[in-house]
Design a protein around this motif. Structure first.
Motif, PDB file in Angstrom:
ATOM      1  N   HIS A  13      -8.080 -13.294   1.514  1.00 16.39           N
ATOM      2  CA  HIS A  13      -8.472 -11.879   1.466  1.00 16.39           C
ATOM      3  C   HIS A  13      -7.188 -11.050   1.491  1.00 16.39           C
ATOM      4  O   HIS A  13      -6.240 -11.416   2.185  1.00 16.39           O
ATOM      5  CB  HIS A  13      -9.346 -11.549   2.683  1.00 16.39           C
ATOM      6  N   ILE A  14      -7.170  -9.969   0.742  1.00 21.23           N
ATOM      7  CA  ILE A  14      -5.956  -9.148   0.666  1.00 21.23           C
ATOM      8  C   ILE A  14      -6.311  -7.687   0.971  1.00 21.23           C
ATOM      9  O   ILE A  14      -7.325  -7.176   0.480  1.00 21.23           O
ATOM     10  CB  ILE A  14      -5.343  -9.214  -0.755  1.00 21.23           C
ATOM     11  N   ALA A  15      -5.471  -7.053   1.789  1.00 21.03           N
ATOM     12  CA  ALA A  15      -5.598  -5.604   1.961  1.00 21.03           C
ATOM     13  C   ALA A  15      -4.314  -4.967   1.449  1.00 21.03           C
ATOM     14  O   ALA A  15      -3.216  -5.412   1.801  1.00 21.03           O
ATOM     15  CB  ALA A  15      -5.822  -5.254   3.423  1.00 21.03           C
ATOM     16  N   ILE A  16      -4.454  -3.962   0.615  1.00 21.92           N
ATOM     17  CA  ILE A  16      -3.279  -3.265   0.071  1.00 21.92           C
ATOM     18  C   ILE A  16      -3.043  -2.009   0.905  1.00 21.92           C
ATOM     19  O   ILE A  16      -3.937  -1.158   1.034  1.00 21.92           O
ATOM     20  CB  ILE A  16      -3.496  -2.912  -1.413  1.00 21.92           C
ATOM     21  N   ILE A  17      -1.850  -1.934   1.479  1.00 22.26           N
ATOM     22  CA  ILE A  17      -1.507  -0.777   2.316  1.00 22.26           C
ATOM     23  C   ILE A  17      -0.416   0.030   1.616  1.00 22.26           C
ATOM     24  O   ILE A  17       0.533  -0.526   1.057  1.00 22.26           O
ATOM     25  CB  ILE A  17      -1.114  -1.225   3.753  1.00 22.26           C
ATOM     26  N   HIS A  18      -0.604   1.346   1.642  1.00 22.80           N
ATOM     27  CA  HIS A  18       0.333   2.230   0.955  1.00 22.80           C
ATOM     28  C   HIS A  18       0.360   3.562   1.690  1.00 22.80           C
ATOM     29  O   HIS A  18      -0.703   4.133   1.957  1.00 22.80           O
ATOM     30  CB  HIS A  18      -0.146   2.430  -0.492  1.00 22.80           C
ATOM     31  N   ARG A  19       1.559   4.019   2.042  1.00 16.85           N
ATOM     32  CA  ARG A  19       1.716   5.273   2.806  1.00 16.85           C
ATOM     33  C   ARG A  19       0.775   5.302   4.005  1.00 16.85           C
ATOM     34  O   ARG A  19       0.115   6.314   4.290  1.00 16.85           O
ATOM     35  CB  ARG A  19       1.473   6.486   1.915  1.00 16.85           C
ATOM     36  N   GLY A  20       0.674   4.147   4.682  1.00 13.63           N
ATOM     37  CA  GLY A  20      -0.099   4.086   5.923  1.00 13.63           C
ATOM     38  C   GLY A  20      -1.598   3.962   5.756  1.00 13.63           C
ATOM     39  O   GLY A  20      -2.325   3.939   6.748  1.00 13.63           O
ATOM     40  N   LYS A  21      -2.083   3.909   4.505  1.00 16.62           N
ATOM     41  CA  LYS A  21      -3.535   3.810   4.293  1.00 16.62           C
ATOM     42  C   LYS A  21      -3.886   2.527   3.548  1.00 16.62           C
ATOM     43  O   LYS A  21      -3.107   2.073   2.704  1.00 16.62           O
ATOM     44  CB  LYS A  21      -4.028   4.996   3.456  1.00 16.62           C
ATOM     45  N   ILE A  22      -5.052   1.981   3.871  1.00 20.30           N
ATOM     46  CA  ILE A  22      -5.532   0.814   3.125  1.00 20.30           C
ATOM     47  C   ILE A  22      -6.252   1.319   1.873  1.00 20.30           C
ATOM     48  O   ILE A  22      -7.247   2.044   1.968  1.00 20.30           O
ATOM     49  CB  ILE A  22      -6.519  -0.027   3.976  1.00 20.30           C
ATOM     50  N   LEU A  23      -5.721   0.934   0.724  1.00 24.35           N
ATOM     51  CA  LEU A  23      -6.315   1.424  -0.531  1.00 24.35           C
ATOM     52  C   LEU A  23      -7.358   0.471  -1.085  1.00 24.35           C
ATOM     53  O   LEU A  23      -8.202   0.876  -1.882  1.00 24.35           O
ATOM     54  CB  LEU A  23      -5.215   1.628  -1.579  1.00 24.35           C
TER      55      LEU A  23
END
Ligand code: ATP
Length: 264
Positions: free
Chosen positions: A210-220
């Motif tokens: 499972h993958i979570a993409i995090i960007h600028r502090g948020k999970i997209l």
């Protein structure tokens, strides 16, 4: 216990930075790691990975929100969290005068692994992590790749059910990185739940359930690789990542903002 092994709800962490003012390093994220999963937190430099993992490891206190590990709240019950957790990050330290084997023995005992089984456990780790050749060398004589493997092995010496690794392969050469990926898979096969952060797409692609993409502090996005492929119509994780984040320019801008702040 049924349900997620790691559960994160509306978790945030802000820092005060002299130049930027309030920095929302982690900004209201939610995710759940299921038992026996390899869960990858994928993000560029400065995305908020380390801050998230440090909150789960009870090193940093959240500004708001909640997180728990095997049902233990990271703020209310940090000792129970630490008992069940092996945490590796670049700052995981070793004692230079101990050998690799002594290091593993020491950390197994300190973390209360049953005394009569320590030797057997250490033998297993030496084999599993591929450190037999230098197990009896003093840590300060080892290469940085060897040290890194010993550091990771020492975080699992007490056989905790949950493992959190912050960028475990950064700095390793190709062969050692591949070996570490095998170790992570074996740990999953042994029944561990593993949350690890990376910015290396091929690694996440190969390893993660499972993958979570995090960007600028948020999970997209938080999904299986196949789910992400269906959502975006892209095949490779690099393209999927760029699609969720909103383009290459945005990745560069976010990295510049974070790095600029660190270097000032
Ligand atoms: P990297 O891969 O570069 O370590 P990361 O995804 O782990 O990145 P974090 O280290 O969690 O990201 O940083 C997220 C943001 O929080 C960045 O903008 C960083 O500058 C900021 N930050 C982290 N720690 C602090 C701190 N102690 N004080 C101020 N800002 C911080």
């Amino acid at each position: 216990m049924t349900g997620p092994t790691i559960s994160v709800r509306a978790l945030s962490k802000s820092f005060y930075d002299e130049f930027r003012g309030e920095v929302r390093a982690v900004d209201g994220i939610d995710f759940a790691c299921l038992p026996g999963q390899i869960f990858g937190l994928l993000g560029a430099n400065g995305a908020g990975k380390t801050t998230t993992l440090r909150m789960l490891a009870t090193i940093l206190k959240p500004t708001s929100g909640e997180a728990s590990l095997l049902g233990h709240d990271v703020v209310a019950d940090p000792e129970a969290v630490r008992r069940n957790l092996g945490f590796y990050s670049a700052s995981t330290a070793l004692y230079p005068r101990l050998t690799a084997r002594e290091t593993l023995e020491f950390f197994a005992r300190v973390n209360r692994y049953p005394g009569e089984r320590v030797t057997e456990r250490v033998d297993y780790l030496v084999e599993r992590f591929g450190i037999a050749e230098y197990a009896d060398a003093r840590v300060d004589k080892l290469s940085s790749g060897m040290k890194q493997k010993v550091s990771i092995a020492r975080t699992v010496a007490h056989d905790p059910p949950v493992l959190i690794f912050d960028e475990p392969t950064v700095g390793l050469d190709v062969l050692n990185a591949l070996e570490m990926q095998d170790v992570i898979r074996h740990l999953r096969d042994d029944g561990k739940t593993i949350l690890f952060s990376t910015h290396i797409m091929s690694e996440a692609e190969k390893l993660c359930d499972h993958i979570a993409i995090i960007h600028r502090g948020k999970i997209l996005a938080s999904n299986t690789l196949d789910g992400m492929r269906r959502d975006t119509g892209k095949h490779y994780l690099e393209d999927i990542f760029v699609a969720y984040v909103g383009g290459r320019k945005e990745i560069e801008a976010a990295e510049r903002a974070a790095l600029g702040a660190q270097e000032r």
